[in-house]
Design an enzyme around this catalytic site. Structure first.
Site, short mmCIF file in Angstrom:
data_model
loop_
_atom_site.label_atom_id
_atom_site.label_comp_id
_atom_site.label_asym_id
_atom_site.label_seq_id
_atom_site.Cartn_x
_atom_site.Cartn_y
_atom_site.Cartn_z
N CYS A 1 0.84 -1.19 0.00
CA CYS A 1 0.00 0.00 0.00
C CYS A 1 0.88 1.24 0.00
CB CYS A 1 -0.89 -0.01 1.24
SG CYS A 1 -1.90 1.48 1.40
N CYS B 1 -8.73 -4.65 -10.14
CA CYS B 1 -8.27 -3.59 -11.04
C CYS B 1 -7.82 -2.43 -10.16
CB CYS B 1 -9.43 -3.18 -11.94
SG CYS B 1 -9.01 -1.94 -13.16
FE FE Z 1 -2.80 1.08 3.48
#
Ligand code: FE
Length: 139
Positions: free
Chosen positions: A52, A124
């Site tokens: 992330c 996606c």
């Molecule tokens: Fe995160």
């Protein structure tokens, strides 16, 4: 297993603005969508983890990446069963399944039921929401 809520990251809007680029902020915190083919990595293969861009959580493994032809990085599954959370997104006049980082809530993209085997799923994902962790060799 750790409590799934124990490691959640809460930041103020000002802190996110400070931590992220403008484009990362627009996508991760405002659920924006980057332009297709905006990253050379969208169809890249290889090994390693995709983290992330907001908090560094492991989200996708390159081994599950495939070239969907859409211009966005696409994966058949997440790196772990609790890496991401899903939410119904009814914008644009249709119901889609939005996916975001479980740990920081950062918007990643959507998951569609038209992916390849074995899962039949197509995650996606905006490339700006991800950062590549380089594969490391032993020693
Ligand atoms: Fe995160």
């Amino acid at each position: 297993m750790a409590d799934s809520t124990a490691d959640r990251i809460e930041r103020t809007d000002a802190e996110w603005r400070e931590a992220l680029t403008d484009e990362q902020y627009r996508v991760l915190r405002e659920k924006g969508t980057e332009r297709a083919f905006s990253s050379e990595d969208d169809a890249a293969r290889g090994t390693g983890m995709y983290l992330c861009a907001g908090c560094g959580a492991e989200l996708f493994d390159a081994e599950h990446k495939f070239d969907s032809g859409t211009g966005w990085p696409s994966f058949t599954q997440t790196a772990g069963s609790d890496a991401v959370e899903e939410e119904t997104d009814r914008t644009l006049g249709m119901a889609r399944t939005e996916v975001h980082c479980r740990r920081c809530g950062g918007h990643l993209g959507h998951v569609f039921p038209d992916g390849p085997a074995p899962t039949g799923l197509r995650y996606c994902i905006n490339s700006v929401s991800l950062k590549r962790e380089a594969a490391t060799d032993e020693g």
